[in-house]
Write a protein that holds these residues in place. Sequence first.
Motif, PDB file in Angstrom:
ATOM      1  N   GLY A   1      -3.870  -2.326   3.149  1.00  0.00           N
ATOM      2  CA  GLY A   1      -2.818  -1.863   2.211  1.00  0.00           C
ATOM      3  C   GLY A   1      -3.692  -0.306   2.290  1.00  0.00           C
TER       4      GLY A   1
ATOM      5  N   GLY B   1       1.023  -1.535   0.006  1.00  0.00           N
ATOM      6  CA  GLY B   1       0.130   0.184   0.231  1.00  0.00           C
ATOM      7  C   GLY B   1       0.680   0.738   0.226  1.00  0.00           C
TER       8      GLY B   1
ATOM      9  N   ALA C   1       0.549  -4.913  -6.303  1.00  0.00           N
ATOM     10  CA  ALA C   1      -0.392  -4.462  -4.895  1.00  0.00           C
ATOM     11  C   ALA C   1      -1.512  -5.761  -5.255  1.00  0.00           C
ATOM     12  CB  ALA C   1      -1.045  -3.323  -4.209  1.00  0.00           C
TER      13      ALA C   1
ATOM     14  N   SER D   1       0.780   3.763  -3.025  1.00  0.00           N
ATOM     15  CA  SER D   1       0.476   5.156  -2.765  1.00  0.00           C
ATOM     16  C   SER D   1       1.627   6.340  -2.357  1.00  0.00           C
ATOM     17  CB  SER D   1       0.492   5.142  -1.335  1.00  0.00           C
ATOM     18  OG  SER D   1      -0.751   5.024  -0.751  1.00  0.00           O
TER      19      SER D   1
ATOM     20  N   ALA E   1      -2.405   3.144   1.988  1.00  0.00           N
ATOM     21  CA  ALA E   1      -3.070   4.780   1.014  1.00  0.00           C
ATOM     22  C   ALA E   1      -3.568   5.535   2.008  1.00  0.00           C
ATOM     23  CB  ALA E   1      -3.739   3.773   0.795  1.00  0.00           C
TER      24      ALA E   1
ATOM     25  N   ALA F   1       0.680   0.548  -8.030  1.00  0.00           N
ATOM     26  CA  ALA F   1      -1.017  -0.572  -7.842  1.00  0.00           C
ATOM     27  C   ALA F   1      -1.550  -2.080  -8.271  1.00  0.00           C
ATOM     28  CB  ALA F   1      -2.239   0.581  -7.188  1.00  0.00           C
TER      29      ALA F   1
END
Length: 633
Positions: free
Chosen positions: A211, A177, A190, A181, A215, A187
């Motif tokens: 996550g 995360g 992730a 971010s 963020a 992402a």
Amino acid sequence: MIAAERGRRIAALAVPALFAAVWAVYAGKDLNWDLLHYHYYVAGALAEGRLGQDYFAASAQSYLNPVAYLPFYLMVKAGWHSVAVSVLLAIAHAANITLLYGIARRLLAHRAAADREILAALGAALGAASAVFWAMVGTSFADVVLTIPMLAAVLLLVDSDPGKSVSRAARAGLLFGAAASLKYSNAFFALAGLALVAPRVRPYAAYAAGGLAAAALLAGPWMTFLYREFGNPFFPHLNAWFGSPDFLPINLTASRYVPQDLAQALAFPFRMALPESLTYAEISAPDIRFAAIAVLAAAVAVSRLLRTPEAKLGAADARFLAFFLLSLSFWIATSANGRYGLLVLLLAGPCAARLAERALAARAARGALLVLIAAQSAACAMISPARWFVAERWSRQWLPFEVPERARRQPALYLTVETQSMAAVAPFLHPRSSFVNLRGQKGGTPGWKRIVEPRLARGPVRALGRGLRPGRDGRPLAEVIEGYASTLARFGLRVDPSDCFEIAWHDLDDDPVSRAANALSGNLPSRAKMLSLASCGLVPAAREPGEAAAEARVSAAFDRVERACPRLFRGQTAVTDRYGAEWSRTYTGLDARLETHSGRVVLAPFFRLVYYDLGNLLDWERGDAPLPPSCRS
């Protein structure tokens, strides 16, 4: 035993760090295009609180999350020697190699100790054998920093211990995360990370919670600011969805290298082995490792069909390989840009080591990995550049701009019209100065009225750019002033060549540290002439009669070209600019420019020695142009 384990860990940290530090000095001080354009600027804009006084100073990149660039900015701003800054960054970047070694050891936990250590070291070395990686070591690029938390997350999850699955998933979610971010393209990695999580509800929930927490902490404040200022938390990206009036209603893409069909996508890992540039990076960075992985994977598959016991893969292996394949697929489908896919490039090493260990006997596996490391390293050493854009001489300051007293004393509104905004100079000028890049901009948006128009009314207003550097007569070249005039006229301005000053770039390399570092790097040539810039005053100017009507006609023609050639333009559009006698549109997401040239319409990619001839401008203006061959597929 304890002493041996401690020694192994120290070596895993120290050896990569030492190698990376020496490499960073040898490669030279990095002045990549993005550093001069936005890396230093965005961090400075955040640190100095100037976010509300500039407008697209570094084009669309002005509004990327700046947090990842703060360490570099703070060290440079504090006056640290450029060698010290690069070496410290390189030591941090070397953590990628240490983590690759840890991941390979986890994947090879079933091997005898000595064999495990050798194969893990080979896997880490192979993972680091990427020209894309080394071109960024010791530089301002955030990509090589953000792979560290993602590799740490992979290391946490490449473990079959069910008792720790929830806590490990939560920490891995935090790490993925954080990386996502600070750079939104992460992402996708992730998302692929779900393949590494133990397939149960509680670990999945813990991963998602981690996550989301990262963020909220690292992206939430920046997204809130963008939403408050522009009505789009990802501004100017995803603007087709959020509809901010300050930008075109399009979703910016990074599709320069993306394959255009399934066949190209399947061939992409093999195309990466080519020595030419622009296959997956701006530089030439041949990578034969992915072709080797495909061969090794096929060998493992054949061995499994033959029911060879040694080829069997465990649950942890299956999750890791699924993650690697998903990450590779997401990367190729969304950008295929080597910098954005650095995580995949690094993990190629442990992946190849695990497959070689399954497909081959122990001695053959070690030999194959050594040959692959040697071949890959030789290809990079012979073909790839040490730095991404410009390798400059080491100096006391990383950005040795010499700013005249008047620029430090008097605030002004600085307008740039060149694609390379050189926004890195902004923190060196008066802190209340404002910066706007006019390429692709149009007046009348809410942000323009709020930020730019008041400064235009108050003055002074100046142009800023490398093209304005004085010629032999002490003034900018006439053709440069003409080119600037065509863009500035749309905003009712023109250059005053009698009111200019230079912002010179000085080497400042006469201190002992710089001299020693430059001796190690081979005494690179000075790039002062190409890095100096100048500023000239702007005065009101009336637009030529009929210019607005001509712009409208060309804009309509360009709109028709975009609609007729969706495969080339991929839904992107831009503002029509004039430069000299010609017209153009610059597409940030395509790294290309649509322009007129002697009555023809041409699409010219920035980094390729090719162009697409799209036909006669008059035909497009009338709306009866024949469809060009490049638009028919």
